[in-house]
Design an enzyme around this catalytic site. Structure first.
Site, PDB file in Angstrom:
ATOM      1  N   GLY A 185     -29.010  25.156 -25.306  1.00 20.57           N
ATOM      2  CA  GLY A 185     -29.448  25.848 -26.464  1.00 20.57           C
ATOM      3  C   GLY A 185     -30.010  24.999 -27.477  1.00 20.57           C
ATOM      4  N   HIS A 233     -28.625  25.523 -10.891  1.00 14.04           N
ATOM      5  CA  HIS A 233     -28.395  24.163 -11.595  1.00 14.04           C
ATOM      6  C   HIS A 233     -26.924  24.052 -12.185  1.00 14.04           C
ATOM      7  CE1 HIS A 233     -30.128  20.396 -13.945  1.00 14.04           C
ATOM      8  NE2 HIS A 233     -28.976  21.073 -14.754  1.00 14.04           N
ATOM      9  N   SER A 256     -29.885  27.198 -15.135  1.00 16.02           N
ATOM     10  CA  SER A 256     -28.653  26.396 -15.205  1.00 16.02           C
ATOM     11  C   SER A 256     -27.638  27.508 -15.734  1.00 16.02           C
ATOM     12  CB  SER A 256     -28.646  25.445 -16.490  1.00 16.02           C
ATOM     13  OG  SER A 256     -27.425  25.087 -16.952  1.00 16.02           O
ATOM     14  N   ASP A 292     -35.323  19.175 -18.433  1.00 21.12           N
ATOM     15  CA  ASP A 292     -33.990  20.064 -18.670  1.00 21.12           C
ATOM     16  C   ASP A 292     -33.864  19.761 -20.076  1.00 21.12           C
ATOM     17  OD1 ASP A 292     -31.522  20.853 -18.452  1.00 21.12           O
ATOM     18  OD2 ASP A 292     -30.759  19.333 -17.371  1.00 21.12           O
ATOM     19  N   GLY A 293     -33.693  21.070 -20.620  1.00 21.65           N
ATOM     20  CA  GLY A 293     -33.321  21.287 -21.834  1.00 21.65           C
ATOM     21  C   GLY A 293     -34.494  21.705 -22.793  1.00 21.65           C
ATOM     22  N   ASP A 318     -24.398  21.916 -14.267  1.00 24.21           N
ATOM     23  CA  ASP A 318     -24.270  20.908 -15.245  1.00 24.21           C
ATOM     24  C   ASP A 318     -22.634  20.529 -15.100  1.00 24.21           C
ATOM     25  OD1 ASP A 318     -26.693  20.510 -16.276  1.00 24.21           O
ATOM     26  OD2 ASP A 318     -26.436  22.619 -17.149  1.00 24.21           O
ATOM     27  N   HIS A 356     -26.360  18.557 -11.677  1.00 27.66           N
ATOM     28  CA  HIS A 356     -26.587  17.390 -12.421  1.00 27.66           C
ATOM     29  C   HIS A 356     -25.428  16.980 -13.150  1.00 27.66           C
ATOM     30  CE1 HIS A 356     -28.686  16.993 -16.889  1.00 27.66           C
ATOM     31  NE2 HIS A 356     -28.201  15.701 -16.181  1.00 27.66           N
ATOM     32  N   GLY A 379     -25.497  17.192 -22.937  1.00 31.33           N
ATOM     33  CA  GLY A 379     -24.221  17.747 -23.375  1.00 31.33           C
ATOM     34  C   GLY A 379     -24.023  19.247 -23.854  1.00 31.33           C
ATOM     35  N   PHE A 380     -25.156  19.891 -24.096  1.00 31.80           N
ATOM     36  CA  PHE A 380     -25.091  21.015 -24.701  1.00 31.80           C
ATOM     37  C   PHE A 380     -26.245  21.942 -24.210  1.00 31.80           C
ATOM     38  CE2 PHE A 380     -22.306  18.492 -27.121  1.00 31.80           C
ATOM     39  CZ  PHE A 380     -21.304  19.256 -27.234  1.00 31.80           C
ATOM     40  N   MET A 394     -34.839  14.227 -19.369  1.00 35.36           N
ATOM     41  CA  MET A 394     -34.050  15.081 -20.266  1.00 35.36           C
ATOM     42  C   MET A 394     -35.127  15.599 -21.418  1.00 35.36           C
ATOM     43  SD  MET A 394     -31.437  15.738 -18.829  1.00 35.36           S
ATOM     44  CE  MET A 394     -30.686  16.842 -20.373  1.00 35.36           C
TER      45      MET A 394
HETATM   46  C1  DX5 Z   1     -27.657  20.092 -21.103  1.00 39.14           C
HETATM   47  C2  DX5 Z   1     -27.973  20.530 -19.686  1.00 39.14           C
HETATM   48  C3  DX5 Z   1     -28.817  21.609 -19.407  1.00 39.14           C
HETATM   49  C4  DX5 Z   1     -28.644  22.809 -20.194  1.00 39.14           C
HETATM   50  C5  DX5 Z   1     -29.985  23.506 -20.745  1.00 39.14           C
HETATM   51  O1  DX5 Z   1     -27.204  18.739 -21.208  1.00 39.14           O
HETATM   52  O2  DX5 Z   1     -28.256  19.484 -18.727  1.00 39.14           O
HETATM   53  O3  DX5 Z   1     -29.066  21.824 -18.128  1.00 39.14           O
HETATM   54  O4  DX5 Z   1     -27.860  23.835 -19.390  1.00 39.14           O
HETATM   55  O5  DX5 Z   1     -29.721  24.520 -21.460  1.00 39.14           O
HETATM   56  P1  DX5 Z   1     -30.825  25.186 -22.430  1.00 39.14           P
HETATM   57  O6  DX5 Z   1     -32.099  25.526 -21.148  1.00 39.14           O
HETATM   58  O7  DX5 Z   1     -30.327  26.057 -22.988  1.00 39.14           O
HETATM   59  O8  DX5 Z   1     -31.605  24.079 -23.085  1.00 39.14           O
HETATM   60 ZN    ZN Z   2     -28.843  20.061 -16.811  1.00 40.98          ZN
END
Ligand code: DX5
Ligand code: ZN
Length: 228
Positions: A144, A32, A8, A174-175, A34, A65, A141-142, A136
């Site tokens: 890390g 990916h 991502s 994802d996440g 976002d 996504h 949303g974020f 998920m």
């Molecule tokens: C979060 C995103 C993810 C994000 C994952 O809402 O959909 O794709 O980039 O980041 P990490 O791998 O850092 O959790």
């Molecule tokens: Zn994502």
């Protein structure tokens, strides 16, 4: 069993997006992207013009996504723009079956995402109309955030349904996916892995992708869902 790694770019340098995508070279399978609208999720990233401008400039196919409201209206446009896979959130769609059909009609793979609090049970009938289900493993949303291991039962259920129905549907997580968590995802039944901070906060993103693939391959080679 072929597994897919989809880094991502949420944790990449947005000022150099094409170069950042190329940092994973072709060790990855997808990129990916976002998309967030500050409405469906409390964060704003990028939208259609940027996805459109990445198409054709990067080596890997685009795994979009969409964390945006009114998926019915907006999702097909990302497929039309040239994204190879478009994933919408079921919570943001009025008619998810139609959204999936509209994405496919534009020539892209259709994915459907479920937030951690959303049960798969209500959407089992949609599986045959999808190319991918995204479970998920954080609240969207974020980047890390911490991996939610309690989502593994949903991954397992998705895999069981896909196997029982003899369906060709990828299971994406994802996440919080990293070297520390990818094996339990693979063991539960995931075959497509998004990793943001684990890849892009490393000095050698391509190497991290290779490591993630090795770990996932090792986990699936002994897992319950993979034909040996
Ligand atoms: C979060 C995103 C993810 C994000 C994952 O809402 O959909 O794709 O980039 O980041 P990490 O791998 O850092 O959790
Ligand atoms: Zn994502």
């Amino acid at each position: 069993m072929s597994l897919r790694i989809s880094p991502s770019i949420l944790s990449a340098d947005f000022g150099h997006l094409v170069a950042e995508c190329e940092r994973v070279g072709t060790t990855a399978d997808w990129i990916h992207v976002d998309v967030m609208d500050n409405h469906f999720v409390p964060n704003l990233t990028l939208g259609l013009p940027i996805v459109e401008s990445l198409v054709g400039k990067i080596s890997l196919p685009i795994d979009c996504h969409l964390m945006i409201s009114d998926a019915d209206r907006w999702a097909p446009g990302y497929a039309e723009a040239g994204a190879d896979s478009v994933t919408f959130h079921v919570e943001a769609a009025t008619n998810p079956l139609q959204v999936a059909k509209d994405i496919r009609a534009q020539g892209a793979r259709a994915g459907m995402a479920l937030k951690p609090g959303t049960s798969l049970d209500d959407y089992v009938d949609l599986l045959p109309h999808l190319d991918m289900i995204l479970i998920m493993t954080v609240e969207p949303g974020f980047g890390g955030q911490s991996f939610m291991a309690d989502q593994m039962s949903k991954v397992r259920k998705a895999r069981e349904l896909i196997t029982a129905g003899d369906l060709d549907v990828w299971v994406q997580v994802d996440g919080g996916v990293s070297a520390a968590t990818i094996q339990e995802c693979a063991d539960a039944g995931a075959d497509t892995f998004v990793a943001g901070s684990a890849v892009y906060q490393s000095a050698d993103p391509a190497k991290v992708v290779s490591t993630l693939r090795e770990l996932a391959d090792a986990a699936t080679s002994t897992s319950w869902w993979c034909a040996h």
